[in-house]
Design a protein around this motif. Sequence first.
Motif, PDB file in Angstrom:
ATOM      1  N   UNK A 284       0.819  -1.211   0.000  1.00 59.32           N
ATOM      2  CA  UNK A 284       0.000   0.000   0.000  1.00 59.32           C
ATOM      3  C   UNK A 284       0.852   1.261   0.000  1.00 59.32           C
ATOM      4  N   UNK A 285       1.992   1.234   0.725  1.00 60.04           N
ATOM      5  CA  UNK A 285       2.824   2.428   0.838  1.00 60.04           C
ATOM      6  C   UNK A 285       3.790   2.549  -0.333  1.00 60.04           C
ATOM      7  N   UNK A 286       4.463   1.459  -0.677  1.00 55.45           N
ATOM      8  CA  UNK A 286       5.519   1.528  -1.678  1.00 55.45           C
ATOM      9  C   UNK A 286       5.093   1.051  -3.058  1.00 55.45           C
ATOM     10  N   UNK A 287       3.949   0.335  -3.153  1.00 58.06           N
ATOM     11  CA  UNK A 287       3.513  -0.163  -4.458  1.00 58.06           C
ATOM     12  C   UNK A 287       3.296   0.924  -5.491  1.00 58.06           C
TER      13      UNK A 287
ATOM     14  N   UNK B 196       8.242   0.438  -5.678  1.00 61.86           N
ATOM     15  CA  UNK B 196       9.146  -0.222  -4.745  1.00 61.86           C
ATOM     16  C   UNK B 196       8.572  -1.531  -4.223  1.00 61.86           C
ATOM     17  N   UNK B 197       7.379  -1.889  -4.625  1.00 61.35           N
ATOM     18  CA  UNK B 197       6.737  -3.159  -4.286  1.00 61.35           C
ATOM     19  C   UNK B 197       5.675  -3.420  -5.347  1.00 61.35           C
ATOM     20  N   UNK B 198       5.068  -4.614  -5.305  1.00 63.46           N
ATOM     21  CA  UNK B 198       4.015  -4.915  -6.271  1.00 63.46           C
ATOM     22  C   UNK B 198       2.790  -4.046  -6.017  1.00 63.46           C
ATOM     23  N   UNK B 199       1.935  -3.923  -7.032  1.00 64.61           N
ATOM     24  CA  UNK B 199       0.771  -3.048  -6.933  1.00 64.61           C
ATOM     25  C   UNK B 199      -0.225  -3.613  -5.916  1.00 64.61           C
TER      26      UNK B 199
ATOM     27  N   UNK C 189      16.857  -1.650   0.128  1.00 63.61           N
ATOM     28  CA  UNK C 189      15.901  -1.991  -0.930  1.00 63.61           C
ATOM     29  C   UNK C 189      15.729  -0.876  -1.951  1.00 63.61           C
ATOM     30  N   UNK C 190      16.137   0.353  -1.597  1.00 60.76           N
ATOM     31  CA  UNK C 190      15.914   1.485  -2.498  1.00 60.76           C
ATOM     32  C   UNK C 190      16.624   1.337  -3.842  1.00 60.76           C
ATOM     33  N   UNK C 191      17.916   0.915  -3.907  1.00 62.37           N
ATOM     34  CA  UNK C 191      18.554   0.789  -5.230  1.00 62.37           C
ATOM     35  C   UNK C 191      17.826  -0.170  -6.167  1.00 62.37           C
ATOM     36  N   UNK C 192      17.310  -1.275  -5.624  1.00 62.34           N
ATOM     37  CA  UNK C 192      16.557  -2.196  -6.471  1.00 62.34           C
ATOM     38  C   UNK C 192      15.294  -1.569  -7.017  1.00 62.34           C
ATOM     39  N   UNK C 193      14.630  -0.741  -6.198  1.00 64.64           N
ATOM     40  CA  UNK C 193      13.420  -0.072  -6.664  1.00 64.64           C
ATOM     41  C   UNK C 193      13.735   0.921  -7.772  1.00 64.64           C
ATOM     42  N   UNK C 194      14.835   1.632  -7.667  1.00 64.13           N
ATOM     43  CA  UNK C 194      15.209   2.557  -8.735  1.00 64.13           C
ATOM     44  C   UNK C 194      15.525   1.804 -10.023  1.00 64.13           C
TER      45      UNK C 194
ATOM     46  N   UNK D 172      14.038  -1.049 -10.950  1.00 69.00           N
ATOM     47  CA  UNK D 172      12.812  -1.584 -11.544  1.00 69.00           C
ATOM     48  C   UNK D 172      11.914  -0.479 -12.087  1.00 69.00           C
ATOM     49  N   UNK D 173      11.728   0.574 -11.323  1.00 69.99           N
ATOM     50  CA  UNK D 173      10.830   1.658 -11.754  1.00 69.99           C
ATOM     51  C   UNK D 173      11.472   2.985 -11.365  1.00 69.99           C
ATOM     52  N   UNK D 174      12.425   3.473 -12.146  1.00 71.77           N
ATOM     53  CA  UNK D 174      13.170   4.668 -11.749  1.00 71.77           C
ATOM     54  C   UNK D 174      12.291   5.912 -11.609  1.00 71.77           C
ATOM     55  N   UNK D 175      11.296   6.060 -12.481  1.00 72.71           N
ATOM     56  CA  UNK D 175      10.478   7.279 -12.429  1.00 72.71           C
ATOM     57  C   UNK D 175       9.661   7.326 -11.149  1.00 72.71           C
ATOM     58  N   UNK D 176       8.951   6.243 -10.828  1.00 76.69           N
ATOM     59  CA  UNK D 176       8.113   6.245  -9.632  1.00 76.69           C
ATOM     60  C   UNK D 176       8.956   6.263  -8.356  1.00 76.69           C
ATOM     61  N   UNK D 177      10.109   5.590  -8.353  1.00 84.06           N
ATOM     62  CA  UNK D 177      10.981   5.641  -7.193  1.00 84.06           C
ATOM     63  C   UNK D 177      11.519   7.051  -6.968  1.00 84.06           C
ATOM     64  N   UNK D 178      11.787   7.769  -8.068  1.00 87.98           N
ATOM     65  CA  UNK D 178      12.242   9.159  -7.938  1.00 87.98           C
ATOM     66  C   UNK D 178      11.145  10.036  -7.335  1.00 87.98           C
ATOM     67  N   UNK D 179       9.902   9.820  -7.772  1.00 90.20           N
ATOM     68  CA  UNK D 179       8.781  10.572  -7.203  1.00 90.20           C
ATOM     69  C   UNK D 179       8.652  10.275  -5.707  1.00 90.20           C
ATOM     70  N   UNK D 180       8.815   9.011  -5.323  1.00 87.85           N
ATOM     71  CA  UNK D 180       8.736   8.649  -3.912  1.00 87.85           C
ATOM     72  C   UNK D 180       9.838   9.339  -3.114  1.00 87.85           C
ATOM     73  N   UNK D 181      11.060   9.302  -3.634  1.00 89.47           N
ATOM     74  CA  UNK D 181      12.170   9.945  -2.928  1.00 89.47           C
ATOM     75  C   UNK D 181      11.946  11.449  -2.813  1.00 89.47           C
ATOM     76  N   UNK D 182      11.417  12.059  -3.869  1.00 89.91           N
ATOM     77  CA  UNK D 182      11.152  13.501  -3.816  1.00 89.91           C
ATOM     78  C   UNK D 182      10.066  13.828  -2.792  1.00 89.91           C
TER      79      UNK D 182
END
Length: 648
Positions: A276-279, A283-286, A346-351, A353-363
């Motif tokens: 729910x938080x990272x999907x 950073x996780x499945x939907x 876990x953050x590098x793996x998320x970037x 798999x989905x760099x755009x959404x992981x960047x939005x999360x980090x921002x």
Amino acid sequence: MIVASFDGRTTVEEAIGRAANGEDRDGLLRGIGGMMAAGLIVVPGARPPQRQGNAAIKAVAGLAFTRCRIGDMGVVMPVFRPLLGWLYTPAGALVLLALIVGAAIAWAGRGPELAAHVARYGDLGVGDLIIGYLLFIGAKLLHEAGHAVAADRMAAAEGLTVGAHPWGVSFMFLLPAPYVDASSAWFLRSPWRRAAVGLAGVATDLLIAALAALAWAALGPGALRERMFDLVVICSVSSLLFNLNPLARLDGYYVLSDLLGIPNLMARAQAAFGRLVFGPFGMASWPAAADVPLGLYAAGSWVYRWTIYLSIFWLAGGHHWLLAGGVASVVALLFLALPLLRLARAAPGAFGRAPARATVFAAAVAGIITAVALLPLPNHVVVEGVVIRPGLSFVYPRTDGQLLAVAQPGPAGDTPVLRLQNPETDRMMTQLRAEAAAIAIEGRRARATGTEHVDSTLERQRAVANQIAGLQSEREQWEVTAPPGTLWEPLRAESLKGAWVRRDDARPLGVLLSEAPAEVRLVLDQWDGPAVLAALAATNDVRMALRLRGGSAVETEGRPLWPAIEARDSLPSPALALANGGSIPARTDDQGAARPVERVFELRVAPEASVAWRHGARVEARIALPPASLLDQSWRRIRQALQRRLAV
């Protein structure tokens, strides 16, 4: 059941054939294959799967969840089966209910005694803590033995036999406690029987608590009675607040998991919360719709655990700051630093798999941190004070007597503000007057018969007359009349109406005040004082909102009267002390007066409007401070609370 039949001679096909009973053989085969792939079943010649993750992190994380097995409880089961076995039957449940009701009846109407025992917990020594912990260990051993006995009974009801009851020591909210491995209940087909095994420990605790409560009611004051009360608190609190709570992985959790039919409920809930938080950020499945209730359960469990950890820290801080520091270090390492470290890994793996959404999360995270640390927010402080009226004079009882009438607060006129009566004085007056009349008759007879007894009779007459005059003067003091132009404030007199008061009572019944305007005296501690005085000094036209304590509406505004009194070691009223419901930590000096633990600042405020506040009324003032970030405001309050609690 299939795994239990693997004895080195039975093949997988044979085990499935015995246990299938018409069920899906392919599904059973896939289940066995999954267990082999996960390393839960060791296959000769096959390499177990390599688990990912840092070994050091896992080792540190395992410190809080380590179980040290000591042996098999089967050795003492012949003792525990007859001792506790009856409790896990329908008749045993009725007996337990009757004992609980009897204990409640025995405790009814004993509020003052119970309050005295609870007050004892405010000043516990090291010896009390050791005794309480030993009682907890003993009760916990019976609790865990209850699980083992119930597992035997429920298994026998389904034609099964429990081979062993491993037991040892585990950690329960950072405290070592005994445990019994009751995982054999997983083999029970009925979820209700599995739930009965989970509730067996709670039933044992309630039995101990009920018996201890009945013993407490029958015993007289002493150490044994105190221990019985401790046992009631330990067993009832540990069962109802901890073991029965499904938000921690204790008895209530496994009962809920069994009744809902969701194995590994906590792990699934945490995974759902992560989705729910990272999907949405890759950073996780939907997340799915079914993840919402599980995610809420995980969030509630997280809040509950942190409430318990902070409570343990707060209780430890009441004894010594080193003990509180040790608890804080363990909690911060295991439940704050390690989860953040796992997230960072876990953050590098998320970037990837989905760099755009992981960047939005980090921002988004960086934006929240920046707003909390830098964005200025409105800031204010609420301080307490007391209403002081000038021309104060205390009214004490001038004689012993029953307080019959008390005037209403307000302007005093010609009517008495207090009226007392002493029936004993009236009786003595009647007796003395009768005695005076008898002496007068005796004096006339003495003068008629001769002069030898006249002098003694006159002396007795003077003595009785003096006693009558003294009683008459005392009767005149039964009424207290205030001079015109004063205000009457019945402090204790209202609550003592109809009671007996004594002239040697050092506490006043009320006060008389002049009709001059009231003044509010605010007390600021070492944290709020400098900030408040600096903010007020920087503003020319200062108005602060004033209201009675507990009220919701602002009744008037006030202006500060300079200069403020700094480094004061006394309070304008003992009601402002923390022990009396105020906000200032205070101690009692040799004269019995409340002295602040730290020196305080006193600021006098003149209300702009004429308010009918009584002398000694508690007042709150809301004072605006310069804007500050949420981080600054929170940290300031946390430091203030820690300093007071840890006394450093």
